[in-house]
Design a protein around this motif. Sequence first.
Motif, mmCIF file in Angstrom:
data_model
loop_
_atom_site.group_PDB
_atom_site.id
_atom_site.type_symbol
_atom_site.label_atom_id
_atom_site.label_comp_id
_atom_site.label_asym_id
_atom_site.label_seq_id
_atom_site.Cartn_x
_atom_site.Cartn_y
_atom_site.Cartn_z
ATOM 1 N N ILE A 46 -0.308 4.086 -17.039
ATOM 2 C CA ILE A 46 -1.246 3.338 -18.227
ATOM 3 C C ILE A 46 -1.246 4.574 -19.169
ATOM 4 N N GLY A 47 -1.335 5.740 -18.967
ATOM 5 C CA GLY A 47 -1.285 6.953 -20.242
ATOM 6 C C GLY A 47 -0.095 6.855 -20.591
ATOM 7 N N LEU A 48 1.160 6.620 -19.844
ATOM 8 C CA LEU A 48 2.450 6.691 -20.438
ATOM 9 C C LEU A 48 2.663 5.606 -21.546
ATOM 10 N N ILE A 49 2.163 4.379 -21.098
ATOM 11 C CA ILE A 49 1.954 3.027 -22.039
ATOM 12 C C ILE A 49 1.521 3.444 -23.326
ATOM 13 N N SER A 50 0.253 4.056 -23.338
ATOM 14 C CA SER A 50 -0.346 4.540 -24.526
ATOM 15 C C SER A 50 0.190 5.535 -25.329
ATOM 16 N N ASP A 51 1.023 6.508 -24.704
ATOM 17 C CA ASP A 51 1.447 7.377 -25.467
ATOM 18 C C ASP A 51 2.912 6.871 -26.112
ATOM 19 N N MET A 52 3.626 5.946 -25.473
ATOM 20 C CA MET A 52 4.591 5.224 -26.155
ATOM 21 C C MET A 52 4.264 4.559 -27.205
ATOM 22 N N ILE A 53 3.194 3.954 -27.123
ATOM 23 C CA ILE A 53 2.691 2.945 -28.574
ATOM 24 C C ILE A 53 2.688 3.910 -29.512
ATOM 25 N N VAL A 54 1.948 5.107 -29.242
ATOM 26 C CA VAL A 54 1.800 6.004 -30.316
ATOM 27 C C VAL A 54 3.047 6.488 -30.982
ATOM 28 N N GLY B 163 0.809 -1.432 -0.051
ATOM 29 C CA GLY B 163 0.243 0.026 -0.147
ATOM 30 C C GLY B 163 0.814 1.298 0.255
ATOM 31 N N SER B 164 2.282 1.178 0.048
ATOM 32 C CA SER B 164 3.152 2.337 0.171
ATOM 33 C C SER B 164 3.041 2.829 -1.197
ATOM 34 N N VAL B 165 3.245 4.330 -1.260
ATOM 35 C CA VAL B 165 3.397 5.155 -2.667
ATOM 36 C C VAL B 165 4.627 4.930 -3.085
ATOM 37 N N LYS B 166 5.708 4.188 -2.403
ATOM 38 C CA LYS B 166 6.928 3.969 -2.866
ATOM 39 C C LYS B 166 7.135 3.175 -4.174
ATOM 40 N N ARG B 167 6.151 1.960 -4.265
ATOM 41 C CA ARG B 167 6.205 1.246 -5.270
ATOM 42 C C ARG B 167 5.774 1.875 -6.457
ATOM 43 N N PRO B 168 4.493 2.502 -6.465
ATOM 44 C CA PRO B 168 4.167 2.977 -7.939
ATOM 45 C C PRO B 168 5.014 4.131 -8.372
ATOM 46 N N ILE B 169 5.834 4.929 -7.375
ATOM 47 C CA ILE B 169 6.838 5.649 -7.721
ATOM 48 C C ILE B 169 8.062 5.361 -8.421
ATOM 49 N N LEU B 170 8.339 4.202 -7.951
ATOM 50 C CA LEU B 170 9.357 3.445 -8.515
ATOM 51 C C LEU B 170 9.100 2.870 -10.059
ATOM 52 N N PHE B 171 7.565 2.283 -9.754
ATOM 53 C CA PHE B 171 7.317 2.021 -11.380
ATOM 54 C C PHE B 171 7.335 3.061 -12.499
ATOM 55 N N ILE B 172 6.813 4.251 -11.996
ATOM 56 C CA ILE B 172 6.911 5.232 -12.950
ATOM 57 C C ILE B 172 8.272 5.708 -13.257
ATOM 58 N N ILE B 173 9.278 5.802 -12.441
ATOM 59 C CA ILE B 173 10.355 6.267 -12.632
ATOM 60 C C ILE B 173 11.148 5.211 -13.690
ATOM 61 N N LEU B 174 11.009 4.095 -13.349
ATOM 62 C CA LEU B 174 11.572 3.001 -14.133
ATOM 63 C C LEU B 174 10.866 2.914 -15.674
ATOM 64 N N ALA B 175 9.513 3.402 -15.572
ATOM 65 C CA ALA B 175 8.832 3.565 -17.121
ATOM 66 C C ALA B 175 9.573 4.741 -17.683
ATOM 67 N N LEU B 176 9.675 5.795 -16.980
ATOM 68 C CA LEU B 176 10.084 7.167 -17.837
ATOM 69 C C LEU B 176 11.757 6.867 -18.310
ATOM 70 N N ILE B 177 12.520 6.158 -17.586
ATOM 71 C CA ILE B 177 13.845 5.825 -17.990
ATOM 72 C C ILE B 177 13.601 4.864 -19.131
ATOM 73 N N SER C 59 11.306 4.420 -21.363
ATOM 74 C CA SER C 59 10.443 5.421 -22.286
ATOM 75 C C SER C 59 11.562 6.346 -23.214
ATOM 76 N N GLY C 60 12.058 6.852 -22.190
ATOM 77 C CA GLY C 60 13.282 7.784 -22.618
ATOM 78 C C GLY C 60 14.295 7.433 -23.517
ATOM 79 N N ALA C 61 14.768 6.237 -23.150
ATOM 80 C CA ALA C 61 15.651 5.366 -23.758
ATOM 81 C C ALA C 61 15.332 4.806 -25.201
ATOM 82 N N ILE C 62 13.977 4.379 -25.246
ATOM 83 C CA ILE C 62 13.395 3.829 -26.410
ATOM 84 C C ILE C 62 13.118 4.933 -27.390
ATOM 85 N N ALA C 63 12.323 5.951 -27.072
ATOM 86 C CA ALA C 63 12.077 7.208 -27.757
ATOM 87 C C ALA C 63 12.353 8.504 -27.164
ATOM 88 N N PRO C 64 13.575 9.011 -27.507
ATOM 89 C CA PRO C 64 14.144 10.172 -26.920
ATOM 90 C C PRO C 64 13.118 11.508 -26.925
#
Length: 320
Positions: free
Chosen positions: A279-287, A13-27, A29-34
């Motif tokens: 989820i929005g980030l995933i959709s954006d990356m697919i586009v 239930g800690s907010v730490k988990r989703p924060i780590l998930f989105i940081i990882l997703a941003l890294i 995403s940035g590497a795949i599509a600058p």
Amino acid sequence: MQKISQRIFGASGSVKRPILFIILALIISGAIAPSFLTSRNLSALLVSTSFLVVVTVGEALVIMTGMIDLGVESILASGGMLVAFLTVMHHISGSVSIVLTLLVGLVVGLVVGLLVTKGRIPSFIVTLGTYWGLKGIALLFNGGNYISPNNGEFGFSGLAGHILGIPTLVIIMIVIVTLAQIVLSYTPIGTWIKSVGSNELSAKTVGLNVDALKIATFMISGVLAAFAGVLIAAWQGSMYPTTGAGYSLQAIAAVILGGIPFTGGRGTIVGAAIGALIIGLISDMIVLLGLPSLYEYIFVAIILVIAGLQARAAGSGIVK
């Protein structure tokens, strides 16, 4: 192993988990599509995801009590069609139309809450009925056709504008998430809501009005879903009866990604909002990558399984 997991990801239930998930997703995403990390794209991502975040806040509160709301996407669609119908077809002012739309969302939430608590019907069944019923009502407005203002914009189109260069939709999203988190973390009502999901019998034993709390969360969910319909109509400049398709399951997925267990009782609104952003980030990356939209479902499913496995590991010592 469990202690290491909790140290890295935080307690269940800690907010730490989703924060780590989105940081990882941003890294990633940035590497795949600058181009993903440009300010223009990130701003567009926040705006396009703001509607899902608003819906997710209401869904998070419902799930926090151990219930579920499958009808939010239909409330969004019918709410958006209603506010457009009132302003375009009946020339009612934007502010009055918004108030009436929010009242309808409130009443829908009240009826759902009463059926679940007083009628003793499982929330899954009641909100599935809401999903289908309001989907039909959304199609009834304007004969199933979209509604668009004759003069180019709705009377409430300012909701999709900017304040000091910041998109108003992003500001509204942040305000709603912040207020909901404050209520959940720093008021007795928030403690009571979590208590209902954690142990309903104990909550009744100490004198909490469990039914009233459940009804209140459904009412909040209804209002926020209807408001999301207003916001998306303002953003699109038109409203379709099928707008928001898939938002119910996406909101539920966002709540789980955000660290709130399906049984409720713990978690954060901020975490759920981050789940919606993922989820929005995933959709954006697919586009950006030019992939078929069907890949969004696959990627969200994979992330959900990972989040579910990690949550099970972190909460394996908790008995509900």
